[in-house]
Design a protein around this motif. Sequence first.
Motif, PDB file in Angstrom:
ATOM      1  N   ALA A  25     -60.314 -47.867 -19.781  1.00 10.53           N
ATOM      2  CA  ALA A  25     -59.763 -46.586 -20.228  1.00 10.53           C
ATOM      3  C   ALA A  25     -60.848 -45.518 -20.209  1.00 10.53           C
ATOM      4  N   HIS A  26     -60.432 -44.277 -20.457  1.00 11.23           N
ATOM      5  CA  HIS A  26     -61.352 -43.147 -20.585  1.00 11.23           C
ATOM      6  C   HIS A  26     -60.889 -42.272 -21.738  1.00 11.23           C
ATOM      7  N   THR A  27     -61.838 -41.552 -22.317  1.00  8.54           N
ATOM      8  CA  THR A  27     -61.518 -40.648 -23.420  1.00  8.54           C
ATOM      9  C   THR A  27     -61.260 -39.242 -22.892  1.00  8.54           C
ATOM     10  N   VAL A  28     -60.370 -38.543 -23.565  1.00  6.19           N
ATOM     11  CA  VAL A  28     -60.066 -37.154 -23.212  1.00  6.19           C
ATOM     12  C   VAL A  28     -60.048 -36.321 -24.490  1.00  6.19           C
ATOM     13  N   MET A  29     -60.843 -35.260 -24.507  1.00  6.90           N
ATOM     14  CA  MET A  29     -60.807 -34.289 -25.606  1.00  6.90           C
ATOM     15  C   MET A  29     -59.856 -33.173 -25.195  1.00  6.90           C
ATOM     16  N   ILE A  70     -49.396 -32.331 -12.985  1.00 11.24           N
ATOM     17  CA  ILE A  70     -50.021 -32.523 -14.290  1.00 11.24           C
ATOM     18  C   ILE A  70     -51.074 -33.623 -14.240  1.00 11.24           C
ATOM     19  N   ALA A  71     -50.779 -34.727 -13.567  1.00  7.93           N
ATOM     20  CA  ALA A  71     -51.763 -35.804 -13.450  1.00  7.93           C
ATOM     21  C   ALA A  71     -53.002 -35.339 -12.691  1.00  7.93           C
ATOM     22  N   ASN A 100     -57.904 -38.739 -27.127  1.00 13.82           N
ATOM     23  CA  ASN A 100     -56.891 -39.553 -26.454  1.00 13.82           C
ATOM     24  C   ASN A 100     -57.565 -40.542 -25.515  1.00 13.82           C
ATOM     25  N   LEU A 101     -56.864 -41.631 -25.264  1.00 15.36           N
ATOM     26  CA  LEU A 101     -57.300 -42.633 -24.292  1.00 15.36           C
ATOM     27  C   LEU A 101     -56.330 -42.632 -23.119  1.00 15.36           C
ATOM     28  N   VAL A 102     -56.873 -42.635 -21.898  1.00 12.87           N
ATOM     29  CA  VAL A 102     -56.026 -42.669 -20.697  1.00 12.87           C
ATOM     30  C   VAL A 102     -56.494 -43.782 -19.768  1.00 12.87           C
ATOM     31  N   ASP A 103     -55.536 -44.250 -18.934  1.00  9.11           N
ATOM     32  CA  ASP A 103     -55.878 -45.255 -17.930  1.00  9.11           C
ATOM     33  C   ASP A 103     -56.210 -44.562 -16.612  1.00  9.11           C
ATOM     34  N   SER A 104     -56.368 -45.344 -15.560  1.00  8.77           N
ATOM     35  CA  SER A 104     -56.773 -44.781 -14.262  1.00  8.77           C
ATOM     36  C   SER A 104     -55.706 -43.887 -13.649  1.00  8.77           C
ATOM     37  N   GLN A 105     -54.448 -44.026 -14.092  1.00 12.29           N
ATOM     38  CA  GLN A 105     -53.358 -43.198 -13.587  1.00 12.29           C
ATOM     39  C   GLN A 105     -53.118 -41.959 -14.456  1.00 12.29           C
ATOM     40  N   MET A 106     -54.001 -41.751 -15.444  1.00  9.12           N
ATOM     41  CA  MET A 106     -53.936 -40.609 -16.364  1.00  9.12           C
ATOM     42  C   MET A 106     -52.832 -40.743 -17.401  1.00  9.12           C
ATOM     43  N   ASN A 107     -52.253 -41.956 -17.510  1.00  6.72           N
ATOM     44  CA  ASN A 107     -51.248 -42.204 -18.538  1.00  6.72           C
ATOM     45  C   ASN A 107     -51.925 -42.689 -19.818  1.00  6.72           C
ATOM     46  N   PRO A 108     -51.258 -42.596 -20.961  1.00  2.00           N
ATOM     47  CA  PRO A 108     -51.861 -43.060 -22.209  1.00  2.00           C
ATOM     48  C   PRO A 108     -52.257 -44.529 -22.124  1.00  2.00           C
ATOM     49  N   ALA A 109     -53.458 -44.838 -22.609  1.00  2.00           N
ATOM     50  CA  ALA A 109     -53.943 -46.222 -22.644  1.00  2.00           C
ATOM     51  C   ALA A 109     -53.836 -46.722 -24.079  1.00  2.00           C
ATOM     52  N   MET A 110     -53.006 -47.730 -24.297  1.00  2.19           N
ATOM     53  CA  MET A 110     -52.697 -48.214 -25.649  1.00  2.19           C
ATOM     54  C   MET A 110     -53.673 -49.306 -26.060  1.00  2.19           C
ATOM     55  N   CYS A 111     -54.921 -48.932 -26.294  1.00  4.92           N
ATOM     56  CA  CYS A 111     -55.946 -49.956 -26.533  1.00  4.92           C
ATOM     57  C   CYS A 111     -56.941 -49.558 -27.611  1.00  4.92           C
ATOM     58  N   MET A 159     -53.455 -31.823 -26.563  1.00  4.61           N
ATOM     59  CA  MET A 159     -52.239 -32.613 -26.361  1.00  4.61           C
ATOM     60  C   MET A 159     -52.308 -33.239 -24.973  1.00  4.61           C
ATOM     61  N   LEU A 160     -52.204 -34.552 -24.923  1.00  7.49           N
ATOM     62  CA  LEU A 160     -52.296 -35.241 -23.643  1.00  7.49           C
ATOM     63  C   LEU A 160     -51.086 -34.865 -22.792  1.00  7.49           C
ATOM     64  N   PRO A 161     -51.269 -34.187 -21.662  1.00  3.25           N
ATOM     65  CA  PRO A 161     -50.130 -33.638 -20.921  1.00  3.25           C
ATOM     66  C   PRO A 161     -49.290 -34.683 -20.205  1.00  3.25           C
ATOM     67  N   THR A 162     -49.793 -35.914 -20.085  1.00  2.00           N
ATOM     68  CA  THR A 162     -49.011 -36.964 -19.434  1.00  2.00           C
ATOM     69  C   THR A 162     -48.168 -37.759 -20.430  1.00  2.00           C
ATOM     70  N   LEU A 163     -48.226 -37.419 -21.712  1.00  2.00           N
ATOM     71  CA  LEU A 163     -47.348 -38.049 -22.696  1.00  2.00           C
ATOM     72  C   LEU A 163     -45.901 -37.655 -22.437  1.00  2.00           C
ATOM     73  N   THR A 164     -45.016 -38.617 -22.539  1.00  2.00           N
ATOM     74  CA  THR A 164     -43.589 -38.341 -22.408  1.00  2.00           C
ATOM     75  C   THR A 164     -42.850 -38.997 -23.571  1.00  2.00           C
ATOM     76  N   ALA A 165     -41.566 -38.766 -23.642  1.00  2.28           N
ATOM     77  CA  ALA A 165     -40.754 -39.356 -24.707  1.00  2.28           C
ATOM     78  C   ALA A 165     -40.801 -40.880 -24.675  1.00  2.28           C
ATOM     79  N   VAL A 166     -41.082 -41.465 -23.515  1.00  6.35           N
ATOM     80  CA  VAL A 166     -41.187 -42.925 -23.393  1.00  6.35           C
ATOM     81  C   VAL A 166     -42.298 -43.466 -24.299  1.00  6.35           C
TER      82      VAL A 166
END
Length: 503
Positions: A126-130, A478-479, A56-67, A133-140
């Motif tokens: 962004a940063h990579t996470v192994m 979670i974050a 997974n890719l995350v941004d500095s706020q630990m949210n998914p990074a779409m890049c 399941m990325l815990p900051t993913l939401t239905a959004v």
Amino acid sequence: MGAEVTGLTFTREDRARFRSRVLRGTEAIDRMLSEGLFTDHSTQPEPLLGMEVELNLVDSQMNPAMCNEAILADLGSDTYESELGQFNIELNLDPQPLKASHAMDFADDLRVALNRLEAMATEHGAHTVMIGMLPTLTAVHFDQQWLSQSNRYERLEEQIFAARGEDLVLDIEGSAFDGEIEELHVVTGTILPEAACTSMQLHLRLAPEDFANHWNAAQAFAGAQVALAANSPFLDHKALWHETRLPLFAQATDIRPVELKNQGVRPRVWFGERWISNIFDLFEENTRYFPALLPESSPIDPLDELDAGRIPDLTELKMHNGTIWRWNRPVYDTVGGHPHVRIENRTLPSGPTLLDMMANAAFFYGTTTSLAREDRPIWTRMSFDAAEQNLTAGGRDGMDARLYWPKVGWVSPDELTHRILLPHAHHGLEALGVDSAVRDRLLAVIEGRCATKQNGASWQRDHVARREAAGENRVDAIAGMLREYIDRMHSGDPVHTWDRPSA
């Protein structure tokens, strides 16, 4: 990722042609088996082992990074591929024998690939996470705009919803967390929830005559494998299964409306329904039970290829097989004109660390090899239903699960592993030629999880619970947990040694 799709639409004629080609491909497999045409194991007699890792890719706020697209473009390497969501990337390692001289090459190759990916991700903010399941993913984040740019993914989504005729319903009841049962209920018109499921896929290339025993063995201990490695406890800020990938992946790719489920129509994500005696059993089930999702055909007929003395690519059979997501999937492929078959083990999550993943791989390869060679195999003493129930229990409850094993009865994953499975893993790795020091180093990680009863899922759940007890809300807990997870992931220390957060 799977093979790309070039067609924009599929006609009735496309479906009829594809079905015919899959049937003829299945006949070709049967002929190749009976005529001894699988010569790959003659030139390479030892089992070959391979690995794919999804991140997974995350941004500095630990949210998914779409890049992912920008990162992949700059990497410019076949080692890295896109996955379903724009916050996913997959990397692939070339297969090699798991011998003393090669066993840690996997780790070295994976470390180099991960470091290069992280460096490039950092350049894109962004940063990579192994993590499973990325815990900051939401239905959004399950909006179609975040689907990776690929014709395959677009057509796959289109075909799944055409077959269903209605939206997908995600309905998962969790394992008790802090004394409460939490539930996820989401209705969605996209397959993007599948992108939440990031795994480590292990490949075991075998001689055809050895396939059935190894597949049965992998199925038999899948429940313990998942329980020990669970690393996917949160989605949409809810505490769900310890390995939520299992129910989410099944539901996110389900083409069946309720009526077909009630009729007993088989799901595309499938454990199976019986022990097998031949790899052909699995390809025959695929042909018999599952309609095409991506019916794109080539002009080459597989039986004509065999008649001409050539090894067929079996394009349609491989495409069809790639849309049936067995937890232990049979794979046909060719390399240098030699056909081969392999098991693709899909039960394991990504992470938490490189060493944890190497330990999970060693545990799988060693245990599968040893169980497959028993004089009285485990599948002759254990029902297939029991193996499937073990997988469900291991995914739902992780280290707290109760698993069934012949002559042992109902037992915890740590006790089963310590008493039965770890000795098998040592014997199997020894048979594969793995040096004793490497065996001891990797399997000590599995033994450590058994001793501490701590894996990625239990650490995450414990950490979030303690943060909430200290006054944080669920989103912040979670974050904050994920930030600490990433720090520990980069430290490289296996998860069973991670300090539990102080109250």
